[in-house]
Scaffold this active site. Structure first.
Site, PDB file in Angstrom:
ATOM      1  N   ASP A 262      31.631 -15.624  18.668  1.00  0.00           N
ATOM      2  CA  ASP A 262      31.795 -14.177  18.380  1.00  0.00           C
ATOM      3  C   ASP A 262      30.809 -13.271  18.860  1.00  0.00           C
ATOM      4  O   ASP A 262      31.394 -12.115  19.265  1.00  0.00           O
ATOM      5  CB  ASP A 262      31.691 -14.095  16.671  1.00  0.00           C
ATOM      6  CG  ASP A 262      30.344 -14.655  15.985  1.00  0.00           C
ATOM      7  OD1 ASP A 262      29.485 -14.979  16.546  1.00  0.00           O
ATOM      8  OD2 ASP A 262      30.349 -14.457  14.803  1.00  0.00           O
TER       9      ASP A 262
ATOM     10  N   ASP B 268      31.298 -14.297  10.141  1.00  0.00           N
ATOM     11  CA  ASP B 268      31.429 -14.720   8.789  1.00  0.00           C
ATOM     12  C   ASP B 268      31.690 -13.589   7.767  1.00  0.00           C
ATOM     13  O   ASP B 268      32.371 -13.794   6.804  1.00  0.00           O
ATOM     14  CB  ASP B 268      29.970 -15.039   8.296  1.00  0.00           C
ATOM     15  CG  ASP B 268      29.431 -16.141   9.071  1.00  0.00           C
ATOM     16  OD1 ASP B 268      30.066 -16.763   9.851  1.00  0.00           O
ATOM     17  OD2 ASP B 268      28.234 -16.428   9.167  1.00  0.00           O
TER      18      ASP B 268
HETATM   19  C1  GLA Z   1      26.651 -18.110  11.965  1.00  0.00           C
HETATM   20  C2  GLA Z   1      26.776 -16.589  12.368  1.00  0.00           C
HETATM   21  C3  GLA Z   1      28.194 -16.184  13.064  1.00  0.00           C
HETATM   22  C4  GLA Z   1      28.474 -17.216  14.135  1.00  0.00           C
HETATM   23  C5  GLA Z   1      28.340 -18.607  13.817  1.00  0.00           C
HETATM   24  C6  GLA Z   1      28.433 -19.835  15.017  1.00  0.00           C
HETATM   25  O1  GLA Z   1      27.499 -18.352  11.076  1.00  0.00           O
HETATM   26  O2  GLA Z   1      26.636 -15.837  11.340  1.00  0.00           O
HETATM   27  O3  GLA Z   1      28.373 -14.864  13.523  1.00  0.00           O
HETATM   28  O4  GLA Z   1      28.010 -16.795  15.213  1.00  0.00           O
HETATM   29  O5  GLA Z   1      26.950 -18.729  13.375  1.00  0.00           O
HETATM   30  O6  GLA Z   1      29.692 -19.556  15.464  1.00  0.00           O
END
Ligand code: GLA
Length: 381
Positions: free
Chosen positions: A34, A167
């Protein structure tokens, strides 16, 4: 859970609250892509944070956490990073204030069953729930994407995790039985049905809490940026790892730190995997989809180095079982859960197998959650 939160709220604050349900998330594939402008394939799940909340006509915010009975609060005139879970609420309030939205004092009870530190994004659920609640109570008229961006910025500025948008996006945009392919470069997204009646999504919690995770996470992000800088010097069109491929990366290999090369190689492969996985999903080919999940795990373990012996062990157990289409570490890593696609009629046997072997190896029984894909944040009951 809702009834409990409501009852607790009435007991503490003596009025009727607004109820907001804010889910955790899974991610089928697309990890650490992301913040590299790539793709992710997350969904909201049946584990939730519940807010019972109302304005209180003062300048003070009171919060009661049902999970540990802690009551705390803060003044709207003194919103700054503070240790403990209240930091997540303050981060959101701070972002709203920064953007010129008036925030008034509120009372809230926070309940829920999203395990903390398990890679299911309890923090995004806390952030997304509060921003949606305040939007409703104060009438800001924010879009869901605005809310997600506010939650993400809150996470950057208060807990200090330089997270991507996945997320917060998933928490606020989830739809029952649908996964979302999000293009993190332009924030466009598409829903795809994920309803395989004979399959279950099973999360195996390593019970390892990722305490080092935020600094290591930020370090991974920096390493990717370092890779982009070197790529850019030769190929100005490369704004992020999304714009690179292995050929370009290999062309600058001798100018890259070895670790940076490995990190970039993982991300480039993973961005391609998500797109391929989506094609398999549309074809209903879960076997091929699952193979890509295993490939992701290998990349996360060997190249991105965000796994740990416990998570590697869980995935190696999954590989031994024909009822599992695919498995991998999920979320930021360094602990938390693996995600497993398992034949529905074999879930009980699989769970027993995992728990027995894991306990033999590490002396602890891993929690196993059979999860379903649900709607994102819901305001009102
Ligand atoms: C965490 C971060 C997300 C993403 C994941 C890995 O959950 O909050 O933004 O980068 O790690 O994919």
């Amino acid at each position: 859970m809702i009834a409990q939160a409501k009852e607790q709220f009435v007991k503490l604050f003596g009025k009727t609250p607004l109820i907001v349900s804010s889910p955790g998330r899974i991610n089928l594939i697309g990890e650490h892509t992301d913040y590299n402008n790539g793709f992710v394939l997350p969904a909201a799940i049946d584990k939730q944070i519940i807010y019972a909340i109302a304005l209180n006509g003062s300048n003070y915010c009171n919060a009661y956490a049902a999970f540990n009975g802690e009551k705390t609060g803060f003044s709207l005139d003194a919103v700054h990073p503070t240790p403990g879970w209240i930091n997540y609420l303050m981060g959101v309030v701070h972002q709203l204030q920064q953007r010129g939205y008036e925030v008034r004092g509120f009372d809230c009870v926070i309940a829920g069953n999203v395990p903390v530190g398990a890679g299911l994004s309890s923090s995004a659920a806390v952030e997304g729930g509060l921003v949606a609640a305040l939007d409703h109570l104060m009438g800001y008229g924010l879009s869901r994407m605005d809310m997600a961006l506010i939650g993400q910025k809150a996470e950057h500025t208060f807990p200090g995790v330089q997270c991507g948008i996945m997320d917060q996006f998933a928490n606020l945009h989830g739809k029952k039985d649908q996964v979302m392919l999000l293009d993190c470069r332009d924030l466009s997204y598409t829903y795809y049905p994920f309803s395989f009646p004979d399959q279950k999504i099973v999360l195996c919690n390593s019970m390892v809490h990722h305490s080092l995770a935020s600094s290591a996470y930020n370090e991974r992000r920096r390493q990717c940026e370092e890779g982009v800088k070197v790529l850019q010097a030769s190929y100005p069109q490369v704004q992020s790892l999304r714009d690179a491929d292995m050929q370009l990366l290999d062309a600058v290999k001798d100018r890259l730190d070895e670790l940076v090369y490995k990190r970039c190689a993982y991300v480039i492969a993973e961005i391609a995997r998500v797109q391929q996985a989506c094609i398999y999903l549309q074809q209903g080919n879960l076997t091929a989809f699952g193979q890509l999940m295993y490939e992701t795990h290998d990349g996360l373990s060997r190249l991105y180095e965000v796994s740990c012996p416990e998570l590697d062990f869980l995935v190696s157990l999954a590989r031994q079982r024909p009822e599992v289409a695919g498995a991998r570490v999920m979320g930021g890593g360094f602990g938390g859960c693996t995600i497993n696609l398992v034949k529905a009629d074999k879930v009980a046997a699989y769970t027993a197998f995992i728990q027995e072997r894991y306990q033999q190896q590490f002396g602890i029984v891993p929690e196993v959650y059979v999860t379903t894909i649900e709607n994102g944040v819901e305001v009102g009951e």
